[in-house]
Enzyme design. Structure first.
Site, mmCIF file in Angstrom:
data_model
loop_
_atom_site.group_PDB
_atom_site.id
_atom_site.type_symbol
_atom_site.label_atom_id
_atom_site.label_comp_id
_atom_site.label_asym_id
_atom_site.label_seq_id
_atom_site.Cartn_x
_atom_site.Cartn_y
_atom_site.Cartn_z
ATOM 1 C CG LEU A 98 61.851 -33.798 -34.199
ATOM 2 C CD1 LEU A 98 60.539 -33.351 -34.829
ATOM 3 C CD2 LEU A 98 62.765 -34.426 -35.255
ATOM 4 C CD GLU A 103 68.669 -25.928 -34.669
ATOM 5 O OE1 GLU A 103 68.924 -25.426 -35.767
ATOM 6 O OE2 GLU A 103 69.440 -25.853 -33.689
ATOM 7 C CB CYS A 104 68.276 -32.603 -32.963
ATOM 8 S SG CYS A 104 68.848 -34.319 -32.906
ATOM 9 N N GLY A 105 66.807 -32.514 -30.525
ATOM 10 C CA GLY A 105 66.201 -32.724 -29.221
ATOM 11 C C GLY A 105 64.927 -31.924 -29.053
ATOM 12 C CB THR A 112 64.888 -29.517 -38.634
ATOM 13 O OG1 THR A 112 65.809 -28.803 -37.787
ATOM 14 C CG2 THR A 112 64.036 -28.513 -39.390
#
Length: 449
Positions: free
Chosen positions: A334, A330-332, A431
């Site tokens: 990704l 998630e985010c980091g 994501t």
């Protein structure tokens, strides 16, 4: 567990400091305090936990629904809950502080900046109370904490000007030691820049703990979900409860260090209910533990890019992902799973190389909103056609390859590129969106494993 909500007149008014001082004042009066945060925040809760010594609950109507907010609240521990708001009291169409207060039927204590005002503080508070009726909102502004207020005539002028039925609950004195430093994603984390104990104790002494507890009340209880709680009351730190056994026989490795610090306590609680969880720290030289799947939460990989580039764990994730190990980022996460990460200073570092993307940091945020995603086909966290709600807040962008595959269409929000989110390769999914376990995403992840 009775509770109250600390709402602000605007962002930057000092809600976090007022919340921390309130927690300390109630603890000093003998209460067991459960902190909570309205809205999808990871940073303010880290300060709550540093002061209260217990994880802060996330309360967000968009992420969880009203019943989910009530479930998460009632899984807290203590006799008084202190809920810090987000932005200004009425700001936010996805899940404002007012919406959380309404869902829980809790009174609001308004934090007002009194640095350059006295009677105007009362006028501001009255306006926020009256606006609830004007907007047909069931919000009770029951009291005021005066932020950056002096004692003596200044304090007395504020207290005496408040309208009937609105309690004066104390003040936070102006003190440079009560300023928490910030950076691109918000305040520093609680373990990085805790408030000095002496300054916090002094601020707490100026709050009326008895009046605060008199205002607090217990929210209604929701029905439990038939499938079982999505964010139970377990939890713990590295190697804590749930790390030694698994009802599903599954072992999940969760990254846990300064680069991967953005995760809801409820997520670990839910994983630990159904799997054995072992944490590891890629930036501190840990190897990837023996596991059946990996979860890389968000955080600050851009501040630790060189360490991640040299990390044995990140390299091993790249190798094992290519062999089919399920990996959720998630985010980091990704960013760490991409080919490269270029910092705002222009330094480029090799990452795990699982996903066909190059990530670039920017000086201004690239996305900030509640989001909704629709699965295009069956994915690690959702069945085809299902929707997930979450939030995104990042300063990076991803340049993806032309043949990149995406698991989700973005119904609301920005996503990764071209209205898509959920970059996927092998059995890896990453994501920009962060989701809460109330969405069922982590149950789906475990079932996919």
């Amino acid at each position: 567990m009775r509770g109250l909500v600390l709402g602000g007149t605007a962002s930057g008014v000092g809600k976090t400091v007022a919340t921390l001082a309130t927690i300390r004042a109630l603890e000093a009066a003998g209460h067991a305090v459960q902190p909570a945060k309205a809205g999808p925040d990871f940073i303010d809760p880290s300060h709550h936990e540093a002061v209260a010594g217990t994880p802060s609950r996330t309360l967000d109507v968009w992420l969880q629904g009203e019943d989910g907010v009530r479930r998460n609240y009632h899984r807290g521990k203590g006799d008084v809950a202190v809920v810090e708001g987000v932005m200004g009291l009425y700001d936010g169409d996805g899940s404002s502080t007012a919406m959380v207060a309404e869902a829980l039927d809790l009174p609001v204590v308004l934090v007002v900046d009194a640095k350059a005002g006295m009677e105007s503080v009362a006028a501001t508070a009255l306006g926020f109370r009256e606006y609830a009726a004007h907007a047909d909102r069931e919000v009770e502004v029951a009291g005021v904490i005066a932020q950056r207020a002096h004692g003596g005539r200044h304090e007395a002028g504020i207290r005496d000007a408040l309208p009937d039925g609105m309690a004066y609950l104390g003040r936070i004195p102006p003190d440079p030691d009560l300023e928490i430093p910030d950076r691109h994603l918000g305040l520093h984390m609680g373990e990085e820049s805790p408030l000095p104990e002496e300054a916090l104790e002094s601020a707490a002494e100026h709050l009326d703990s008895e009046a605060l507890t008199d205002l607090a009340r217990e929210p209604p209880r929701p029905p439990e979900r038939e499938r079982g709680p999505e964010d139970g009351s377990g939890g713990g730190s590295r190697g804590g409860p749930g790390s030694g056994s698994s009802p599903t026989g599954t072992r999940v490795a969760v990254a846990d260090d300064a680069a991967f610090a953005f995760r809801y306590p409820a997520t670990l609680e839910r994983l630990r209910e159904r799997a054995a969880v072992v944490t590891f720290a890629p930036t501190r030289g840990d190897s990837l533990p023996d596991c059946d799947a990996v979860y890389l939460p968000g955080g600050y990989p851009e501040l630790h890019a060189a360490a991640l580039a040299d990390s044995d764990a990140i390299a091993e994730i790249g190798e094992r992902a290519a062999d089919g190990l399920p990996v959720l980022g998630e985010c980091g996460g990704l960013m760490a799973l991409s080919e490269t990460l270029t910092t705002a200073d222009g330094d480029t570092h090799e990452m795990a190389g699982v996903l066909p993307a190059d990530v670039q940091m920017h000086d201004r945020y690239q996305a900030l909103d509640h989001v909704e995603l629709r699965a295009r086909d069956d994915a690690l966290t959702a069945a085809g056609g299902d929707t997930l709600r979450g939030h995104e807040f990042h300063y990076s962008s991803a340049d993806v390859a032309g043949d990149a595959r995406f698991a989700f269409e973005v119904v609301r929000g920005d996503g990764i590129a071209d209205g898509m989110d959920g970059l996927t390769e092998y059995r890896t999914l990453a994501t920009y969106a962060h989701v809460h376990p109330e969405s069922g995403a982590f149950d789906a992840f475990l079932e996919a494993i």
